[in-house]
Design a protein around this motif. Structure first.
Motif, PDB file in Angstrom:
ATOM      1  N   ARG A 197       0.831  -1.190   0.000  1.00  0.00           N
ATOM      2  CA  ARG A 197       0.000   0.000   0.000  1.00  0.00           C
ATOM      3  C   ARG A 197       0.879   1.259   0.000  1.00  0.00           C
ATOM      4  NH1 ARG A 197      -5.271   0.844   0.189  1.00  0.00           N
ATOM      5  NH2 ARG A 197      -4.996  -0.916  -1.239  1.00  0.00           N
ATOM      6  N   VAL A 198       1.920   1.226   0.836  1.00  0.00           N
ATOM      7  CA  VAL A 198       2.844   2.373   0.897  1.00  0.00           C
ATOM      8  C   VAL A 198       3.527   2.564  -0.458  1.00  0.00           C
ATOM      9  CG1 VAL A 198       5.043   3.164   1.897  1.00  0.00           C
ATOM     10  CG2 VAL A 198       3.252   2.229   3.379  1.00  0.00           C
ATOM     11  N   LEU A 199       3.985   1.479  -1.017  1.00  0.00           N
ATOM     12  CA  LEU A 199       4.689   1.554  -2.305  1.00  0.00           C
ATOM     13  C   LEU A 199       3.763   2.101  -3.391  1.00  0.00           C
ATOM     14  CD1 LEU A 199       7.216   0.849  -4.023  1.00  0.00           C
ATOM     15  CD2 LEU A 199       6.201  -1.420  -4.377  1.00  0.00           C
ATOM     16  N   ARG A 200       2.556   1.608  -3.407  1.00  0.00           N
ATOM     17  CA  ARG A 200       1.605   2.054  -4.438  1.00  0.00           C
ATOM     18  C   ARG A 200       1.342   3.560  -4.319  1.00  0.00           C
ATOM     19  NH1 ARG A 200      -4.343  -0.568  -5.756  1.00  0.00           N
ATOM     20  NH2 ARG A 200      -4.926   0.949  -7.336  1.00  0.00           N
ATOM     21  N   GLU A 201       1.158   4.009  -3.074  1.00  0.00           N
ATOM     22  CA  GLU A 201       0.893   5.438  -2.871  1.00  0.00           C
ATOM     23  C   GLU A 201       2.069   6.296  -3.362  1.00  0.00           C
ATOM     24  OE1 GLU A 201      -2.052   4.771   0.976  1.00  0.00           O
ATOM     25  OE2 GLU A 201      -0.049   5.612   1.282  1.00  0.00           O
ATOM     26  N   GLU A 202       3.270   5.808  -3.063  1.00  0.00           N
ATOM     27  CA  GLU A 202       4.464   6.551  -3.515  1.00  0.00           C
ATOM     28  C   GLU A 202       4.518   6.637  -5.040  1.00  0.00           C
ATOM     29  OE1 GLU A 202       7.690   5.379  -0.048  1.00  0.00           O
ATOM     30  OE2 GLU A 202       8.006   4.706  -2.106  1.00  0.00           O
ATOM     31  N   VAL A 203       4.284   5.489  -5.662  1.00  0.00           N
ATOM     32  CA  VAL A 203       4.407   5.432  -7.119  1.00  0.00           C
ATOM     33  C   VAL A 203       3.299   6.269  -7.772  1.00  0.00           C
ATOM     34  CG1 VAL A 203       4.242   3.880  -9.111  1.00  0.00           C
ATOM     35  CG2 VAL A 203       5.641   3.246  -7.144  1.00  0.00           C
ATOM     36  N   GLU A 204       2.094   6.196  -7.218  1.00  0.00           N
ATOM     37  CA  GLU A 204       1.003   6.985  -7.791  1.00  0.00           C
ATOM     38  C   GLU A 204       1.262   8.485  -7.628  1.00  0.00           C
ATOM     39  OE1 GLU A 204      -2.568   3.661  -7.665  1.00  0.00           O
ATOM     40  OE2 GLU A 204      -2.518   5.173  -6.077  1.00  0.00           O
ATOM     41  N   GLU A 205       1.920   8.820  -6.549  1.00  0.00           N
ATOM     42  CA  GLU A 205       2.281  10.222  -6.358  1.00  0.00           C
ATOM     43  C   GLU A 205       3.325  10.653  -7.392  1.00  0.00           C
ATOM     44  OE1 GLU A 205       0.840  12.391  -4.654  1.00  0.00           O
ATOM     45  OE2 GLU A 205       2.270  14.046  -4.913  1.00  0.00           O
ATOM     46  N   ARG A 206       4.234   9.745  -7.685  1.00  0.00           N
ATOM     47  CA  ARG A 206       5.255  10.060  -8.705  1.00  0.00           C
ATOM     48  C   ARG A 206       4.589  10.277 -10.068  1.00  0.00           C
ATOM     49  NH1 ARG A 206      10.266   8.836  -6.432  1.00  0.00           N
ATOM     50  NH2 ARG A 206      11.353   9.254  -8.391  1.00  0.00           N
ATOM     51  N   VAL A 207       3.573   9.474 -10.330  1.00  0.00           N
ATOM     52  CA  VAL A 207       2.862   9.634 -11.611  1.00  0.00           C
ATOM     53  C   VAL A 207       2.206  11.009 -11.662  1.00  0.00           C
ATOM     54  CG1 VAL A 207       0.962   8.781 -13.050  1.00  0.00           C
ATOM     55  CG2 VAL A 207       2.461   7.152 -11.895  1.00  0.00           C
TER      56      VAL A 207
END
Lengths: 388, 442
Positions: free
Chosen positions: B259-269
């Motif tokens: 969940r943490v990783l996904r949030e980070e990556v979506e923020e990068r997008v």
């Protein structure tokens, strides 16, 4: 008219060197039958036979085909048999086959089954996923299903339905063939000068491209002829050769081992000729018979999982039965099953104090002198310094 | 065919932003997770927890957890040894003991490591396994590997044979065979080892957690469809798959990590940021590539640098699918616990037929808008390598994109020739650029 061993050898040699598979093509014309290829190590030849086809062993192209196209498919760190096999396919040499079976021998042959689907899209291709679970109701049941599927598909391909009756008859013929080959192996074990391995190998290998009944007759004929010769008096060391169950050594290599002073009294060459250690049942459900024979009576070899520790015990037993003095490990370069198996076998030989030597080969090797020196030294060592 | 916009002119801006060399929260989280796993493993002789060695492709993480067992993952230990520059020594030791130079270096690294004291990546001595759970998914070497380990450790082994998807499909009989082995062989063996009775409801709970993490992992991997890609799906990807491919599938910690990783990556997008590299964020995406094959571990950073120095980002890779093809729709399913485990084992990338691999790579090239694809062919792994030259030609034919081919090994430093590989990658990227330019002017 009875043929001599020399005449029989000339016949078998012709088959050995024939990369155009003329004998199979002649058989097809004569009988109207089909031809289905299979790669090492095991394929259910009985089912192919019952479907009206000759099971044709495709075991590489030895040292007499210059592989050009095949090398474009494989990196240098993979074994040689797939490159010569696909080279033969690309050059049209295998176009006489109606189908090709790829047993689950290793990852290279497994992947070749997929390559075949791309390279030969019109040819029937089947991966033969043999069981590594040897419980009747688990691995046996899975394997029976695989065999039924294969029988149905081959029957549809050849137009000859694999009936129980036909399959039982095929099982009986291959049982008889296996007995003949085992008799030949026994003769060699007991009188190796009478039936040298360079001859035994070619006689057995002939079965890869012959009708099974004709091959059984050939083996019987050779045994009779060999019993009539006056064997040379040789004081060779008795050895077994282990590791060449898939890619085959060139005949020159086998001769080199013998000429260096070794009697090869057991080996795992062309293992399919004696895969079952007992006859498959010739009555009852023939698919069940083949499935149970596989899970109960398969010969121990590197490609089969061993459910218990002590993999090397089987090779020690072979040494004992063959009354061998030592073991020669002859594995094809980059052969994962043979080379990963070897340390386990070596450990057991060490425990038992059985001498061994090891080298690697490729089917197209052309230089045998170093191997001859190595095996000759090994034979001399056993003769001069063995406790016995 | 995907309409690929023209690339930015090379050299117009710096590729990396060295100021951005900071660790993301997910990186720290993963470090804690992996560290805790190795601590638990190292302490198992004191705590009395039983251990079971198993492999990554087709692993039965949730089932192992149901019995309170700790997994040992020899492949992971080997790659960790490679990254820590220990593998060369271990391999030499195994070869000195009689293991052939021709065979898989993971195996030799593992055996050499055992004979050299079995020190794990955290510096603690790892225990020997109490049981070997041989999940035979997509790699023949696995079978021989555990036969060898069984001789070394003297512990029992259980085999789970996973039929090969030779025709690109999972048949009901294949699934039934795996389920039957789970019922008759695997579960009884694990019950006997652990003294714990199998609880299918506990397995369902764990599979629910698995599916949740799998959703998030897929979102992370598919984020690479964005331009610029926020992740490197090969070099970065091997970190992202770490927890779910090993001990943390089916755990709450695993879910939290993804969940943490996904949030980070979506923020990068959202911020249109490029992927993180060891030398900072990639700010100029010049090449989008698909990569087939495992990475080299002994020179992992050096290998990665060859890509990001050129502005090349890997947008999809096959190696990150060896532990499951979640991006093609598979999810562990609590409503069919054992059947779901069977389908998982059957569906791993290494269990796919060669035509299916060609299809998958070709699809990735299109779906991720890749400029080309590159095969890293490793000497150790015939399961991957045999047939890759045909894959190269077939994918080129289907996609019209340039394919590249390099060779290295998993953990044998003798087979990593940095200068040669760099030269090939640079030449390959020039070819991609020329092909792209020709396409733009056509």
């Amino acid at each position: 008219m009875t043929r001599t061993t020399a005449e029989l050898m000339a016949f078998a040699e012709d088959l050995y060197y024939d990369l155009d598979f003329k004998s199979v093509k002649r058989w097809k014309v004569k009988t109207g039958g089909h031809a289905i290829g299979f790669m090492p190590v095991y394929a259910p030849r009985e089912i192919v036979h019952a479907a009206g086809a000759m099971p044709v062993g495709i075991v590489g192209a030895g040292d007499w085909l210059e592989v050009i196209r095949g090398d474009a498919y494989y990196q240098s760190y993979l074994c040689h048999i797939p490159r010569s096999t696909i080279d033969m396919a690309e050059s049209g040499r295998l176009d006489f086959l109606e189908g090709m079976l790829f047993p689950s021998t290793c990852d290279v042959i497994r992947n070749l089954s997929g390559m075949w689907q791309i390279v030969k899209p019109d040819m029937y291709t089947r991966y033969v996923d043999v069981p590594q679970n040897f419980t009747d109701g688990v691995g046996g049941q899975f394997w029976a299903h695989e065999l039924r599927t294969l029988a149905q598909e081959l029957g549809e391909r050849t137009g000859t339905e694999v009936t129980d009756e036909r399959l039982r008859a095929s099982i009986a013929l291959f049982n008889e063939n296996r007995r003949a080959v085992c008799d030949l192996y026994s003769l060699r074990r007991d009188e190796p000068a009478r039936a040298p391995t360079s001859e035994v190998y070619l006689m057995v290998r002939a079965g890869l491209v012959m009708d099974v009944e004709d091959h059984t007759a050939l083996i019987r004929e050779y045994i009779t002829a060999a019993r009539n010769i006056t064997p040379p008096e040789l004081d060779n060391a008795r050895v077994i050769v282990v590791g060449a169950f898939c890619e085959q050594p060139p005949i020159g290599l086998i001769k080199s081992i013998e000429r260096s002073g070794c009697f090869v009294v057991d080996d795992d060459l062309i293992l399919i000729s004696r895969w079952f250690t007992d006859n498959a049942a010739e009555t009852g459900d023939p698919i069940e018979a083949l499935a149970l024979a596989f899970v109960h009576d398969s010969v121990p070899t590197a490609v089969m999982y061993s459910a218990k520790a002590g993999r090397g015990k089987a090779v020690v037993e072979r040494v004992r039965v063959a009354r061998a003095e030592g073991v020669i490990f002859a594995a094809p370069s980059f052969c994962t099953p043979a080379l990963l198996d070897q340390p386990m076998l070596v450990a057991e030989l060490d425990r038992e104090g059985i001498p061994y030597t090891a080298f690697k080969f490729a089917e197209n090797a052309g230089q045998f002198q170093p191997i001859r020196e190595q095996t000759g030294t090994f034979a001399d060592t056993m003769k001069l310094w063995s406790v016995a | 065919m995907t309409n690929i916009p023209p690339p930015p002119m090379p050299g117009t801006k710096p590729i990396l932003d060295p100021k951005s060399v900071v660790k993301d929260r997910s990186m720290e989280f993963q470090k804690e997770l992996i560290g805790s796993y190795y601590d638990r493993l190292a302490r198992s002789p004191e705590t009395g927890e039983k251990t079971v060695a198993t492999f990554v492709p087709g692993n039965l993480a949730e089932l192992i957890q149901c019995f309170g067992l700790v997994p040992i993952l020899p492949e992971i230990n080997a790659l960790q040894s490679g990254m820590r520059k220990q593998s060369g020594h271990y391999i030499t030791e195994a070869e000195r003991m009689g293991h052939s130079e021709d065979v898989c270096t993971y195996v030799k690294c593992d055996i050499g490591m055992f004979h050299e004291g079995n020190v794990g990546p955290t510096g603690a001595v790892l225990p020997t396994p109490d049981h070997l759970l041989l999940s035979y998914t997509g790699c023949f070497t696995f079978m021989k590997w555990f036969e060898l380990l069984r001789e070394e450790y003297g512990c029992p082994s259980t085999m789970l044979q996973v039929p090969y998807q030779a025709r690109g499909e999972i048949t009901p009989e294949m699934k039934a065979y795996v389920v039957k082995q789970l019922k008759t062989e695997v579960i009884p063996a694990l019950e006997k080892l652990s003294g714990v009775k199998f609880d299918i409801d506990l397995l369902r709970e764990k599979l629910t957690l698995s599916a949740r993490a799998e959703d998030d992992l897929v979102a992370v991997l598919e984020a690479a469809k964005a331009r610029p890609s926020p992740i490197d799906a090969y070099f970065g990807g091997v970190y992202y798959i770490g927890p779910i491919f090993t001990a943390f599938r089916g755990t709450q910690e695993g879910c939290d990590y993804y969940r943490v990783l996904r949030e980070e990556v979506e923020e990068r997008v959202r911020q249109r940021r490029g992927p993180t590299t060891p030398e900072g964020e990639m700010t100029d995406e010049r090449f989008r590539l698909v990569v087939e094959g495992p990475p080299n571990w002994t020179n992992f950073r050096e290998f990665w640098k060859m890509f990001y120095d050129e502005g090349a980002v890997v947008v999809a890779s096959t190696y990150t699918k060896v532990g499951g093809l979640y991006d093609r729709g598979f999810r562990h399913d609590p409503s069919d616990p054992l059947g779901s485990l069977a389908e998982y084992c059957l569906g791993c990338y290494t269990n796919l037929s060669l035509p299916k691999r060609v299809e998958l790579i070709s699809d990735y090239v299109e779906e991720y808008g890749a400029d080309g694809f590159l095969i890293n062919s490793v000497k150790s792994c015939a399961s991957f390598s045999a047939g890759q030259l045909l894959i190269l030609r077939e994918v080129e034919k289907r996609t019209g994109r340039a394919g590249g081919f390099i060779e290295s090994d998993l953990v044998d430093p003798r087979y990593f020739s940095g200068a040669n590989i760099k030269n090939r990658i640079e030449s390959y990227l020039q070819m991609v650029e020329q092909k792209r330019a020709a396409g733009a002017t056509a």
